[in-house]
Design a protein around this motif. Structure first.
Motif, short mmCIF file in Angstrom:
data_model
loop_
_atom_site.label_atom_id
_atom_site.label_comp_id
_atom_site.label_asym_id
_atom_site.label_seq_id
_atom_site.Cartn_x
_atom_site.Cartn_y
_atom_site.Cartn_z
N PHE A 294 11.16 -25.85 -37.09
CA PHE A 294 10.77 -25.18 -35.98
C PHE A 294 10.75 -23.92 -35.76
CE2 PHE A 294 14.84 -27.47 -35.80
CZ PHE A 294 15.57 -26.46 -35.62
N ARG A 295 11.38 -23.29 -37.09
CA ARG A 295 11.42 -21.78 -37.15
C ARG A 295 9.98 -21.31 -37.46
NH1 ARG A 295 14.16 -19.43 -40.90
NH2 ARG A 295 14.04 -21.22 -42.12
N PHE A 296 9.12 -21.83 -38.12
CA PHE A 296 7.75 -21.61 -38.42
C PHE A 296 7.98 -20.35 -39.31
CE2 PHE A 296 7.30 -23.57 -34.19
CZ PHE A 296 6.23 -24.34 -34.53
N GLY A 297 8.88 -20.49 -40.15
CA GLY A 297 9.08 -19.24 -41.33
C GLY A 297 9.48 -17.96 -40.65
N ALA A 298 9.90 -18.12 -39.64
CA ALA A 298 10.52 -16.76 -38.97
C ALA A 298 12.12 -16.59 -39.16
CB ALA A 298 10.44 -16.66 -37.49
N PRO A 299 12.29 -15.46 -39.68
CA PRO A 299 13.73 -15.25 -40.07
C PRO A 299 14.86 -15.38 -38.96
CG PRO A 299 12.76 -13.14 -39.88
CD PRO A 299 11.59 -14.08 -39.56
N VAL A 300 14.50 -15.29 -37.68
CA VAL A 300 15.42 -15.41 -36.51
C VAL A 300 15.06 -16.33 -35.52
CG1 VAL A 300 16.57 -14.20 -34.72
CG2 VAL A 300 16.19 -13.00 -36.72
N LEU A 301 15.96 -17.26 -35.24
CA LEU A 301 15.79 -18.17 -34.28
C LEU A 301 17.04 -18.02 -33.15
CD1 LEU A 301 14.71 -21.17 -33.06
CD2 LEU A 301 16.26 -22.35 -34.30
N ILE A 302 16.36 -18.04 -31.93
CA ILE A 302 17.43 -17.67 -30.84
C ILE A 302 17.18 -18.91 -29.97
CG2 ILE A 302 18.01 -16.41 -28.57
CD1 ILE A 302 16.73 -14.01 -30.25
N ILE A 303 18.32 -19.70 -29.59
CA ILE A 303 18.06 -20.96 -28.66
C ILE A 303 19.01 -20.65 -27.52
CG2 ILE A 303 19.19 -23.13 -28.61
CD1 ILE A 303 19.11 -23.19 -31.84
N ALA A 304 18.39 -21.04 -26.28
CA ALA A 304 18.97 -20.75 -25.09
C ALA A 304 19.57 -22.05 -24.57
CB ALA A 304 18.07 -20.03 -24.04
N THR A 305 20.65 -21.96 -24.14
CA THR A 305 21.42 -23.21 -23.62
C THR A 305 22.16 -22.91 -22.24
OG1 THR A 305 23.54 -22.80 -24.35
CG2 THR A 305 22.11 -24.12 -26.07
N ALA A 306 22.53 -23.84 -21.50
CA ALA A 306 23.27 -23.83 -20.32
C ALA A 306 24.07 -25.08 -20.20
CB ALA A 306 22.17 -23.46 -18.92
N PRO A 307 25.32 -25.00 -19.57
CA PRO A 307 25.83 -26.14 -19.38
C PRO A 307 25.06 -27.31 -18.94
CG PRO A 307 27.12 -24.35 -18.32
CD PRO A 307 25.69 -23.93 -18.79
N VAL A 308 25.46 -28.43 -19.29
CA VAL A 308 24.61 -29.65 -18.66
C VAL A 308 24.97 -29.86 -17.36
CG1 VAL A 308 25.00 -32.36 -18.81
CG2 VAL A 308 25.14 -30.97 -21.04
N GLY A 309 23.78 -30.11 -16.75
CA GLY A 309 23.90 -30.21 -15.12
C GLY A 309 23.71 -28.95 -14.56
N TRP A 310 23.60 -27.72 -15.09
CA TRP A 310 23.48 -26.64 -14.37
C TRP A 310 22.12 -26.45 -13.65
CZ3 TRP A 310 26.83 -22.79 -13.34
CH2 TRP A 310 26.21 -21.57 -12.93
N PRO A 311 22.07 -26.46 -12.48
CA PRO A 311 20.82 -26.28 -11.39
C PRO A 311 19.85 -25.31 -11.86
CG PRO A 311 22.93 -26.53 -10.09
CD PRO A 311 23.35 -26.05 -11.64
N ASN A 312 20.12 -24.20 -12.30
CA ASN A 312 19.10 -23.22 -12.78
C ASN A 312 19.18 -22.90 -14.31
OD1 ASN A 312 18.08 -22.35 -10.31
ND2 ASN A 312 19.72 -20.94 -10.08
N GLY A 313 19.43 -23.96 -15.19
CA GLY A 313 19.54 -23.79 -16.51
C GLY A 313 18.56 -23.31 -17.07
N MET A 314 17.20 -24.24 -16.52
CA MET A 314 15.72 -23.90 -17.13
C MET A 314 15.46 -22.48 -16.72
SD MET A 314 13.30 -24.55 -18.94
CE MET A 314 13.05 -26.36 -19.40
N ALA A 315 15.42 -22.10 -15.51
CA ALA A 315 14.92 -20.74 -15.08
C ALA A 315 15.75 -19.57 -15.73
CB ALA A 315 15.25 -20.76 -13.57
N ASP A 316 17.17 -19.82 -15.97
CA ASP A 316 18.05 -18.82 -16.36
C ASP A 316 17.68 -18.40 -17.83
OD1 ASP A 316 19.33 -18.58 -14.05
OD2 ASP A 316 21.22 -19.72 -14.70
N CYS A 317 17.54 -19.67 -18.73
CA CYS A 317 17.34 -19.51 -20.04
C CYS A 317 15.68 -19.00 -20.43
CB CYS A 317 17.32 -20.92 -20.77
SG CYS A 317 19.16 -21.33 -20.58
N ALA A 318 14.86 -19.46 -19.38
CA ALA A 318 13.49 -18.94 -19.57
C ALA A 318 13.30 -17.65 -19.20
CB ALA A 318 12.54 -19.89 -18.52
N VAL A 319 14.11 -17.05 -18.32
CA VAL A 319 14.01 -15.65 -17.83
C VAL A 319 14.61 -14.82 -19.13
CG1 VAL A 319 14.76 -13.85 -16.44
CG2 VAL A 319 13.89 -15.76 -15.40
N ALA A 320 15.72 -15.22 -19.70
CA ALA A 320 16.46 -14.33 -20.87
C ALA A 320 15.58 -14.39 -22.09
CB ALA A 320 17.66 -15.10 -21.06
#
Length: 101
Positions: free
Chosen positions: A2-28
């Motif tokens: 899932f890195r497609f050969g790129a040297p850097v992978l950044i994974i955005a996470t939020a606490p389980v059940g965090w109401p704005n987890g998707m929005a916060d991570c997508a914006v970041a």
């Protein structure tokens, strides 16, 4: 890979059940992509990890990197050198954006 050969992978996470987890991570991640572009780096959204956030094999693989079971994966990006052969953007079409004063 899932890195497609790129040297850097950044994974955005939020606490389980965090109401704005998707929005916060997508914006970041979007801001990171914009910053990468300004530095003439290539960046690409990787969607697979979000859909595999509950996959035990993936979670075990990511544990050494500090991603805990109390976090959900909401998105990721890969970073690397941009291809020198990127196509040019199509010319802008006139009158597609109108400004109203």
């Amino acid at each position: 890979d899932f890195r497609f050969g790129a040297p850097v992978l950044i994974i955005a996470t939020a606490p389980v059940g965090w109401p704005n987890g998707m929005a916060d991570c997508a914006v970041a991640l979007q801001n990171m992509q914009l910053a990468a572009t300004s530095l003439e780096l290539g960046a690409c959204w990787v969607n697979q990890l979000h859909w595999l956030t509950q996959n035990e094999a993936l979670r075990k693989f990511l544990e050494p990197y500090g991603i805990e079971k109390c976090e959900d994966i909401y998105g990721s990006i890969v970073l690397g050198n941009a291809s020198p052969d990127l196509p040019k953007a199509a010319p802008r079409k006139k009158s597609r954006v109108r400004y109203i004063k």
